[in-house]
Design a protein around this motif. Sequence first.
Motif, mmCIF file in Angstrom:
data_model
loop_
_atom_site.group_PDB
_atom_site.id
_atom_site.type_symbol
_atom_site.label_atom_id
_atom_site.label_comp_id
_atom_site.label_asym_id
_atom_site.label_seq_id
_atom_site.Cartn_x
_atom_site.Cartn_y
_atom_site.Cartn_z
ATOM 1 N N GLY A 279 -0.080 3.228 28.822
ATOM 2 C CA GLY A 279 -0.436 4.456 28.117
ATOM 3 C C GLY A 279 0.011 5.731 28.799
ATOM 4 N N LYS A 280 0.820 5.606 29.869
ATOM 5 C CA LYS A 280 1.241 6.808 30.602
ATOM 6 C C LYS A 280 2.263 7.624 29.823
ATOM 7 C CE LYS A 280 0.238 5.172 35.283
ATOM 8 N NZ LYS A 280 0.785 4.948 36.638
ATOM 9 N N VAL A 281 3.005 6.969 28.936
ATOM 10 C CA VAL A 281 3.939 7.664 28.046
ATOM 11 C C VAL A 281 3.710 7.137 26.633
ATOM 12 C CG1 VAL A 281 5.730 8.169 29.749
ATOM 13 C CG2 VAL A 281 5.722 5.956 28.594
ATOM 14 N N HIS A 282 4.199 7.870 25.645
ATOM 15 C CA HIS A 282 4.089 7.413 24.254
ATOM 16 C C HIS A 282 5.053 6.253 24.014
ATOM 17 C CE1 HIS A 282 1.560 10.775 23.421
ATOM 18 N NE2 HIS A 282 2.510 11.668 23.599
ATOM 19 N N TYR A 283 4.689 5.409 23.054
ATOM 20 C CA TYR A 283 5.505 4.251 22.695
ATOM 21 C C TYR A 283 5.498 4.174 21.174
ATOM 22 C CZ TYR A 283 7.447 -0.406 23.833
ATOM 23 O OH TYR A 283 8.265 -1.499 24.011
ATOM 24 N N TYR A 293 10.986 3.410 20.982
ATOM 25 C CA TYR A 293 11.335 4.333 22.057
ATOM 26 C C TYR A 293 10.081 4.730 22.817
ATOM 27 C CZ TYR A 293 9.865 8.143 18.862
ATOM 28 O OH TYR A 293 9.158 8.962 18.008
ATOM 29 N N THR A 294 10.281 4.998 24.093
ATOM 30 C CA THR A 294 9.223 5.559 24.921
ATOM 31 C C THR A 294 9.475 7.045 25.061
ATOM 32 O OG1 THR A 294 10.533 4.935 26.861
ATOM 33 C CG2 THR A 294 8.756 3.462 26.228
ATOM 34 N N LEU A 381 9.412 17.752 32.930
ATOM 35 C CA LEU A 381 10.137 16.709 32.205
ATOM 36 C C LEU A 381 10.501 15.553 33.130
ATOM 37 C CD1 LEU A 381 12.398 19.144 30.172
ATOM 38 C CD2 LEU A 381 10.670 17.628 29.178
ATOM 39 N N ASN A 382 10.799 15.859 34.377
ATOM 40 C CA ASN A 382 11.142 14.814 35.341
ATOM 41 C C ASN A 382 9.977 13.869 35.613
ATOM 42 O OD1 ASN A 382 13.167 13.693 37.193
ATOM 43 N ND2 ASN A 382 11.756 14.353 38.807
ATOM 44 N N GLU A 383 8.744 14.352 35.417
ATOM 45 C CA GLU A 383 7.596 13.461 35.611
ATOM 46 C C GLU A 383 7.631 12.304 34.613
ATOM 47 O OE1 GLU A 383 3.909 15.401 37.542
ATOM 48 O OE2 GLU A 383 4.437 16.732 35.883
ATOM 49 N N SER A 384 8.128 12.547 33.407
ATOM 50 C CA SER A 384 8.284 11.459 32.437
ATOM 51 C C SER A 384 9.384 10.493 32.864
ATOM 52 C CB SER A 384 8.595 12.030 31.047
ATOM 53 O OG SER A 384 7.518 12.786 30.554
ATOM 54 N N ILE A 385 10.508 11.044 33.324
ATOM 55 C CA ILE A 385 11.600 10.188 33.798
ATOM 56 C C ILE A 385 11.142 9.340 34.977
ATOM 57 C CG2 ILE A 385 13.895 10.238 34.881
ATOM 58 C CD1 ILE A 385 14.484 12.725 33.178
ATOM 59 N N GLU A 386 10.350 9.933 35.844
ATOM 60 C CA GLU A 386 9.833 9.198 37.003
ATOM 61 C C GLU A 386 8.978 8.005 36.560
ATOM 62 O OE1 GLU A 386 8.225 10.667 41.240
ATOM 63 O OE2 GLU A 386 6.870 11.172 39.587
ATOM 64 N N ARG A 389 11.210 5.189 35.313
ATOM 65 C CA ARG A 389 11.849 4.486 36.431
ATOM 66 C C ARG A 389 10.853 3.623 37.194
ATOM 67 N NH1 ARG A 389 15.531 9.757 38.086
ATOM 68 N NH2 ARG A 389 17.432 9.118 36.972
ATOM 69 N N GLU A 390 9.640 4.120 37.369
ATOM 70 C CA GLU A 390 8.628 3.333 38.076
ATOM 71 C C GLU A 390 8.321 2.020 37.362
ATOM 72 O OE1 GLU A 390 5.298 5.941 38.374
ATOM 73 O OE2 GLU A 390 6.049 6.972 40.163
ATOM 74 N N TYR A 391 8.487 2.007 36.021
ATOM 75 C CA TYR A 391 8.217 0.801 35.234
ATOM 76 C C TYR A 391 9.488 0.006 34.937
ATOM 77 C CZ TYR A 391 3.295 1.835 34.646
ATOM 78 O OH TYR A 391 1.956 2.045 34.878
ATOM 79 N N GLY A 392 10.527 0.254 35.718
ATOM 80 C CA GLY A 392 11.695 -0.618 35.681
ATOM 81 C C GLY A 392 12.853 -0.177 34.822
ATOM 82 N N LYS A 393 12.771 0.981 34.172
ATOM 83 C CA LYS A 393 13.895 1.443 33.361
ATOM 84 C C LYS A 393 14.953 2.090 34.261
ATOM 85 C CE LYS A 393 13.448 3.348 29.371
ATOM 86 N NZ LYS A 393 14.040 2.300 28.526
ATOM 87 N N GLU A 394 16.208 1.752 33.989
ATOM 88 C CA GLU A 394 17.307 2.365 34.719
ATOM 89 C C GLU A 394 17.854 3.525 33.894
ATOM 90 O OE1 GLU A 394 21.640 1.237 36.728
ATOM 91 O OE2 GLU A 394 20.350 -0.345 35.888
ATOM 92 N N ILE A 395 17.781 4.720 34.456
ATOM 93 C CA ILE A 395 18.250 5.910 33.741
ATOM 94 C C ILE A 395 19.317 6.591 34.587
ATOM 95 C CG2 ILE A 395 17.585 8.168 32.825
ATOM 96 C CD1 ILE A 395 14.825 7.001 32.280
#
Length: 500
Positions: A279-283, A293-294, A381-386, A389-395
């Motif tokens: 629940g840390k980001v929308h899905y 999309y997240t 915005l970088n907090e969302s990208i972080e 990445r913490e959950y395994g997405k490569e960006i």
Amino acid sequence: MKYVIGIDLGTSAVKTILVDRKGQICAVVSKSYPLIHEQTGYSEQDPEEWVQQTTRALKELISSSNIKPEDIEGISYSGQMHGLVLLDESYNLLRNSILWNDTRTTEQCNYLYKVIGEKRLLEITKNQALEGFTLPKLLWVKEREPEIFEKTAVFMLPKDYLRFKMTGCIHSEYSDAAGTLLLNISKKKWDEELCELVGVSISLCPPLVESSECIGNVNEEFSQKTGLTTSTKVFAGGADNACGAIGAGILSPGETLCSIGTSGVVLSYEERSDRDFNGKVHYFNHGKENAFYTMGVTLSAGHSLNWFKENFAENDTFEELLADLKNVPIGSNGLLFTPYLVGERTPHADATIRGSFIGMDASHKKSDFTRAVVEGITFSLNESIEIFREYGKEITSIVSIGGGAKNEQWLQIQADIFNAKIIKLSTEQGPALGAAMLASYGCGWYNSLEKCANAFITSSKIYYPNQASVKVYKQLYALYKEVYNQTKELSKELNQFNKR
């Protein structure tokens, strides 16, 4: 030549674009409408304003483009998410629409956790209970306006009401329904368990279709008002963020979008329905069939820069205001800004936190404050990208659109803070283009949205991260993240002194 129309029903205006088979924008017409703020935290609109202004925009679009209306094959939509529209059994409006940025429903969000449980709600909807979503608004009406709730036969989302008035057909589609807190995201259906627990009949939920599905044609009444023909096909469309993703070509794994408008969005493509971000980001469901999309949200992105300009640099254009970014070093000479002007969404679902400048001294100039605002927005915005990445997405690459893509220095700042290459598009029409692409795909011009994107979307420049700047920004970002915890209690205490 044949054409399609994309309609983007935004919060402050409706934008209509006419697009040919090559993806060329042939005409653009926008019309604005007002917000209604009856008291603090309330944000509403009259849905008839959407209809009237869209009618005006389409009529002007057709007349100004000098094309034959019969050459317009299809229309589709992008719409502001979460807004609640209520109709009675005769399909008459029962009240103004309660919008996505309305914050009156904190009690209803707490109630959802009480009767459903946070874990179960996340399992079903993939999202937290936030004031912006549709279900809390519906529960507020049920509690505070029971006579209206009793008359309600169906609820709709903003673009779906507009489409209903253009066709006479009532539907919703998965990408917008995902933002209601009533949709089972994985199963792609309204959730009976959830409806029963909160006392909302599932019969109030409109039929669901795919975003690219043709749901009918322009009706006779709307044809006479606009000049469109009744042979023009109408497609379901999508939520604004889903259409923004389509319009930026975010259609396969690993592709990510940064959109800086009034709010800011970081959105990344998902092909699976079972990823868990706690629940840390929308899905949400994508406008592309069987895709997802997240998304992380900064509530006051471009709004922060606009606020700063209006209050402290009203005589500057945005171009003039941002021209000095390159003359101010990273860190804005020791000045930090947090963009919490109306609270925050990601990663802090906090309606009471407020923004701050940290580190001010007598040597700071307007240019330092401007760069601090830009850096603060980008840090948020970088907090969302972080989280991604913490959950395994490569960006590694991000398409940047909106206000943040209009200034070269800001694009480089994004590359350095996000530590990813930033792609700027050649032409950018955002969600309206995504809506037009759904119409062109629905009309059979292309056999996939990906092939449509290859024809409609090109990049103009790529910005690569400067590793020396990346290193400095990592240090500054660590300080930025501390500000929230240091100021959240202060914000609550200070609120008692806010007399507005």
